[in-house]
Design an enzyme around this catalytic site. Sequence first.
Site, PDB file in Angstrom:
ATOM      1  N   THR A 148     -15.544  28.392  59.938  1.00 51.42           N
ATOM      2  CA  THR A 148     -14.143  27.979  59.774  1.00 51.42           C
ATOM      3  C   THR A 148     -13.209  29.098  60.242  1.00 51.42           C
ATOM      4  O   THR A 148     -12.307  28.873  61.052  1.00 51.42           O
ATOM      5  CB  THR A 148     -13.846  27.589  58.317  1.00 51.42           C
ATOM      6  OG1 THR A 148     -14.808  26.616  57.916  1.00 51.42           O
ATOM      7  CG2 THR A 148     -12.453  27.000  58.176  1.00 51.42           C
ATOM      8  N   GLY A 161     -19.310  22.755  51.549  1.00 51.27           N
ATOM      9  CA  GLY A 161     -18.576  23.619  50.613  1.00 51.27           C
ATOM     10  C   GLY A 161     -17.072  23.521  50.794  1.00 51.27           C
ATOM     11  O   GLY A 161     -16.572  22.907  51.730  1.00 51.27           O
ATOM     12  N   ASP A 162     -16.352  24.134  49.884  1.00 50.28           N
ATOM     13  CA  ASP A 162     -14.890  24.288  49.955  1.00 50.28           C
ATOM     14  C   ASP A 162     -14.557  25.363  48.919  1.00 50.28           C
ATOM     15  O   ASP A 162     -15.449  26.167  48.558  1.00 50.28           O
ATOM     16  CB  ASP A 162     -14.176  22.952  49.662  1.00 50.28           C
ATOM     17  CG  ASP A 162     -12.683  22.989  49.972  1.00 50.28           C
ATOM     18  OD1 ASP A 162     -12.325  22.964  51.156  1.00 50.28           O
ATOM     19  OD2 ASP A 162     -11.859  23.075  49.035  1.00 50.28           O
ATOM     20  N   SER A 218     -20.920  22.242  60.502  1.00 51.11           N
ATOM     21  CA  SER A 218     -21.674  21.430  59.540  1.00 51.11           C
ATOM     22  C   SER A 218     -22.369  20.274  60.258  1.00 51.11           C
ATOM     23  O   SER A 218     -23.523  19.942  59.965  1.00 51.11           O
ATOM     24  CB  SER A 218     -20.745  20.852  58.474  1.00 51.11           C
ATOM     25  OG  SER A 218     -20.539  21.783  57.443  1.00 51.11           O
ATOM     26  N   ASN A 250     -13.923  32.604  51.761  1.00 52.34           N
ATOM     27  CA  ASN A 250     -14.721  32.403  52.976  1.00 52.34           C
ATOM     28  C   ASN A 250     -13.869  32.336  54.243  1.00 52.34           C
ATOM     29  O   ASN A 250     -14.129  33.039  55.217  1.00 52.34           O
ATOM     30  CB  ASN A 250     -15.564  31.122  52.809  1.00 52.34           C
ATOM     31  CG  ASN A 250     -16.259  30.742  54.094  1.00 52.34           C
ATOM     32  OD1 ASN A 250     -15.663  30.169  54.996  1.00 52.34           O
ATOM     33  ND2 ASN A 250     -17.519  31.104  54.204  1.00 52.34           N
ATOM     34  N   GLN A 274      -9.289  14.935  55.926  1.00 53.89           N
ATOM     35  CA  GLN A 274     -10.612  15.121  56.546  1.00 53.89           C
ATOM     36  C   GLN A 274     -10.917  14.045  57.592  1.00 53.89           C
ATOM     37  O   GLN A 274     -11.579  14.311  58.593  1.00 53.89           O
ATOM     38  CB  GLN A 274     -11.682  15.105  55.432  1.00 53.89           C
ATOM     39  CG  GLN A 274     -13.022  15.664  55.847  1.00 53.89           C
ATOM     40  CD  GLN A 274     -13.077  17.189  55.849  1.00 53.89           C
ATOM     41  OE1 GLN A 274     -12.530  17.824  54.965  1.00 53.89           O
ATOM     42  NE2 GLN A 274     -13.719  17.765  56.851  1.00 53.89           N
ATOM     43  N   LYS A 280      -9.193  15.358  60.706  1.00 54.29           N
ATOM     44  CA  LYS A 280      -9.843  16.578  61.195  1.00 54.29           C
ATOM     45  C   LYS A 280     -11.167  16.214  61.883  1.00 54.29           C
ATOM     46  O   LYS A 280     -11.454  16.656  62.984  1.00 54.29           O
ATOM     47  CB  LYS A 280     -10.109  17.492  59.994  1.00 54.29           C
ATOM     48  CG  LYS A 280     -10.741  18.803  60.353  1.00 54.29           C
ATOM     49  CD  LYS A 280     -11.137  19.590  59.114  1.00 54.29           C
ATOM     50  CE  LYS A 280     -10.019  19.663  58.091  1.00 54.29           C
ATOM     51  NZ  LYS A 280     -10.173  20.757  57.144  1.00 54.29           N
ATOM     52  N   LYS A 285     -14.275  13.768  50.473  1.00 49.25           N
ATOM     53  CA  LYS A 285     -14.108  15.047  49.768  1.00 49.25           C
ATOM     54  C   LYS A 285     -14.565  14.827  48.331  1.00 49.25           C
ATOM     55  O   LYS A 285     -14.551  13.692  47.839  1.00 49.25           O
ATOM     56  CB  LYS A 285     -12.637  15.474  49.790  1.00 49.25           C
ATOM     57  CG  LYS A 285     -12.426  16.957  49.593  1.00 49.25           C
ATOM     58  CD  LYS A 285     -12.589  17.738  50.885  1.00 49.25           C
ATOM     59  CE  LYS A 285     -12.531  19.238  50.629  1.00 49.25           C
ATOM     60  NZ  LYS A 285     -12.561  20.010  51.880  1.00 49.25           N
ATOM     61  N   LYS A 339     -18.142  12.693  55.503  1.00 56.36           N
ATOM     62  CA  LYS A 339     -18.403  14.139  55.606  1.00 56.36           C
ATOM     63  C   LYS A 339     -17.182  14.870  55.097  1.00 56.36           C
ATOM     64  O   LYS A 339     -16.044  14.547  55.467  1.00 56.36           O
ATOM     65  CB  LYS A 339     -18.664  14.494  57.077  1.00 56.36           C
ATOM     66  CG  LYS A 339     -18.981  15.930  57.336  1.00 56.36           C
ATOM     67  CD  LYS A 339     -20.479  16.150  57.457  1.00 56.36           C
ATOM     68  CE  LYS A 339     -20.882  17.586  57.272  1.00 56.36           C
ATOM     69  NZ  LYS A 339     -21.006  18.033  55.871  1.00 56.36           N
TER      70      LYS A 339
HETATM   71  P1  NDP Z   1     -12.836  30.256  48.686  1.00 54.94           P
HETATM   72  O1  NDP Z   1     -13.086  29.735  47.330  1.00 54.94           O
HETATM   73  O2  NDP Z   1     -13.901  31.001  49.380  1.00 54.94           O
HETATM   74  O3  NDP Z   1     -11.525  31.162  48.697  1.00 54.94           O
HETATM   75  C1  NDP Z   1     -10.292  30.662  48.306  1.00 54.94           C
HETATM   76  C2  NDP Z   1      -9.293  31.808  48.281  1.00 54.94           C
HETATM   77  O4  NDP Z   1      -8.004  31.309  47.977  1.00 54.94           O
HETATM   78  C3  NDP Z   1      -9.610  32.854  47.235  1.00 54.94           C
HETATM   79  O5  NDP Z   1      -9.132  34.076  47.672  1.00 54.94           O
HETATM   80  C4  NDP Z   1      -8.812  32.346  46.026  1.00 54.94           C
HETATM   81  O6  NDP Z   1      -8.489  33.370  45.104  1.00 54.94           O
HETATM   82  C5  NDP Z   1      -7.573  31.843  46.713  1.00 54.94           C
HETATM   83  N1  NDP Z   1      -6.993  30.744  45.935  1.00 54.94           N
HETATM   84  C6  NDP Z   1      -7.603  29.606  45.517  1.00 54.94           C
HETATM   85  N2  NDP Z   1      -6.758  28.843  44.817  1.00 54.94           N
HETATM   86  C7  NDP Z   1      -5.607  29.508  44.797  1.00 54.94           C
HETATM   87  C8  NDP Z   1      -4.338  29.248  44.233  1.00 54.94           C
HETATM   88  N3  NDP Z   1      -4.087  28.120  43.536  1.00 54.94           N
HETATM   89  N4  NDP Z   1      -3.352  30.178  44.415  1.00 54.94           N
HETATM   90  C9  NDP Z   1      -3.585  31.312  45.122  1.00 54.94           C
HETATM   91  N5  NDP Z   1      -4.771  31.621  45.671  1.00 54.94           N
HETATM   92  C10 NDP Z   1      -5.754  30.727  45.515  1.00 54.94           C
HETATM   93  O7  NDP Z   1     -12.378  28.980  49.562  1.00 54.94           O
HETATM   94  P2  NDP Z   1     -12.365  28.812  51.130  1.00 54.94           P
HETATM   95  O8  NDP Z   1     -12.034  30.091  51.786  1.00 54.94           O
HETATM   96  O9  NDP Z   1     -13.590  28.091  51.505  1.00 54.94           O
HETATM   97  O10 NDP Z   1     -11.165  27.775  51.315  1.00 54.94           O
HETATM   98  C11 NDP Z   1      -9.819  28.211  51.533  1.00 54.94           C
HETATM   99  C12 NDP Z   1      -9.022  27.075  52.130  1.00 54.94           C
HETATM  100  O11 NDP Z   1      -9.613  26.673  53.387  1.00 54.94           O
HETATM  101  C13 NDP Z   1      -8.936  25.792  51.312  1.00 54.94           C
HETATM  102  O12 NDP Z   1      -7.698  25.155  51.551  1.00 54.94           O
HETATM  103  C14 NDP Z   1     -10.059  24.930  51.901  1.00 54.94           C
HETATM  104  O13 NDP Z   1      -9.848  23.559  51.662  1.00 54.94           O
HETATM  105  C15 NDP Z   1      -9.899  25.277  53.371  1.00 54.94           C
HETATM  106  N6  NDP Z   1     -11.066  25.024  54.212  1.00 54.94           N
HETATM  107  C16 NDP Z   1     -12.279  25.588  53.922  1.00 54.94           C
HETATM  108  C17 NDP Z   1     -13.355  25.351  54.746  1.00 54.94           C
HETATM  109  C18 NDP Z   1     -14.674  26.019  54.557  1.00 54.94           C
HETATM  110  O14 NDP Z   1     -15.525  25.888  55.439  1.00 54.94           O
HETATM  111  N7  NDP Z   1     -14.901  26.746  53.485  1.00 54.94           N
HETATM  112  C19 NDP Z   1     -13.248  24.416  55.895  1.00 54.94           C
HETATM  113  C20 NDP Z   1     -11.903  23.960  56.163  1.00 54.94           C
HETATM  114  C21 NDP Z   1     -10.875  24.225  55.313  1.00 54.94           C
HETATM  115  P3  NDP Z   1      -9.436  33.640  43.815  1.00 54.94           P
HETATM  116  O15 NDP Z   1     -10.652  34.341  44.347  1.00 54.94           O
HETATM  117  O16 NDP Z   1      -8.612  34.485  42.920  1.00 54.94           O
HETATM  118  O17 NDP Z   1      -9.749  32.287  43.242  1.00 54.94           O
END
Ligand code: NDP
Length: 450
Positions: free
Chosen positions: A207, A163-164, A383, A239, A109, A112, A124, A88
């Site tokens: 999250t 998703g991620d 999830s 997200n 993961q 976690k 992943k 997962k």
């Molecule tokens: P999203 O794609 O929804 O958002 C990611 C955000 O981070 C956007 O604002 C993006 O900006 C910014 N970003 C991405 N890459 C970079 C970078 N290299 N430098 C600066 N800003 C960056 O992703 P999530 O919110 O889902 O995920 C965010 C984090 O949380 C990740 O580390 C993910 O692994 C972790 N996570 C997510 C979960 C989930 O349920 N979604 C669960 C657990 C962990 P821009 O829009 O400009 O690309």
Amino acid sequence: MVEKILSNLEKSNCSTDNIFLQAVSEVLTSLEPIVKTDSRYEQFAILERLVTPDRIIQFKVQWLDDNNQVHINNGYRIQFNNSLGPYKGGLRFHPSVTTGVLKFLAFEQIFKNSLTGLPIGGAKGGSDFDPKGKSDFEIMKFCHAFMRELHSYIGARVDVPAGDIGVGSREIGYLFGEYKHIPRNYDGVLSGKPYAFGGSLMRPQATGYGVVYFAREMLYQELQESFEGKVCTLSGAGNVALHTIEKLQQLGALVVTCSDSEGTIYDPSGINLILLKSLKDEGKRLSLEYYTDSIPTATYTKKCDYPEYAHPVWSYPCFAAFPCATQNELTVSDAKKLIENGCVAVIEGANMPTFPDAIALLQREGVLFAPGKASNAGGVAVSEFEMSQNASMEKWDFDKVDRKLDELMRQIYKRVSLTAKEYGVERNFVDGANIAAFKRVAEAMILEGV
Ligand code: NDP
């Protein structure tokens, strides 16, 4: 023993895997004091087996854009460890995706998922496909092409991706849409599906809300503090960030920053979430620059206006800081700034956003530090709730999922803090999380045999 395993890993992994080695090194360092306490860990080569993925699947994804031009991307799924249950973990679509990044995320993961106490293993996947600037139709064609390659490796009892970064409910919808045509069944093979067909209420919020539930419990238990009237800073605008802001605001906090890959916003009157969502929610990726068109009192700082290792969001005074964008985004200089400005807690929303030396400094200075593998586990937990609902053909209401999530996050906090105390590292939630998670996975690996 730990040193030998790390040195062997360095030799057998390529240089692009540094981020994976960073994650492994953090975990093995935490485990050093306990590996000697049980001779079975060495006898069953638990550490060596734990740092080696079960399999790395790589495939070609070919798709046509709106002008019928052919594009080729790399697709991956890393199935790291399924001792506790089906694999997962999320799918990430971002140009920075490599096997090294996905190995680090899949490895994290495992821990976690173990901390949730639920029966799920660690994996992943993703692609170096960049969703930015693509039409909805192109996203759909890419997702369909990706699933045509991935489908034979996943299943409701085998491996359930979610998703991620770059993959939200729209992408999961398209991936599922293609999947159900191939084996011709309606298995809950993906989580994070739209509610209209098999998704769980609250998965989009899970999250971010979970991060705040964990933080609330930690602050209450350790400092008898709450978020009411407190200033918080945060990075990201995706997200996790949006729902962390939402829950913090519901609890009375004033969140004054957010960021994306191009720049940051500082809004001293508090981030306007309706405006932010209109720029960023559900796959919209408009620049944060437009925020100041509606709120001229806010400040926008473009990324090129600040050096890579000085992130403006961490330079403002705050009670608590929430890195919610991506890995390695909070440096030791940022940590110094946070400490100088009186920050009492850093809670990770993203996976491994804080550099190891920054974590060490924060902990030394008495700042409470919550590692993502504990504080952001709410997403994968809901999830798993979605998998349960799919398997029993049930639909739970919002309040039920929310209550279960809140309770689960409190349990994770308790597990992590009690373990830290038990092993003589009170308030070290990094060691507490790594040890508690490891013990559960290791026990399963031993009982299942080699
Ligand atoms: P999203 O794609 O929804 O958002 C990611 C955000 O981070 C956007 O604002 C993006 O900006 C910014 N970003 C991405 N890459 C970079 C970078 N290299 N430098 C600066 N800003 C960056 O992703 P999530 O919110 O889902 O995920 C965010 C984090 O949380 C990740 O580390 C993910 O692994 C972790 N996570 C997510 C979960 C989930 O349920 N979604 C669960 C657990 C962990 P821009 O829009 O400009 O690309």
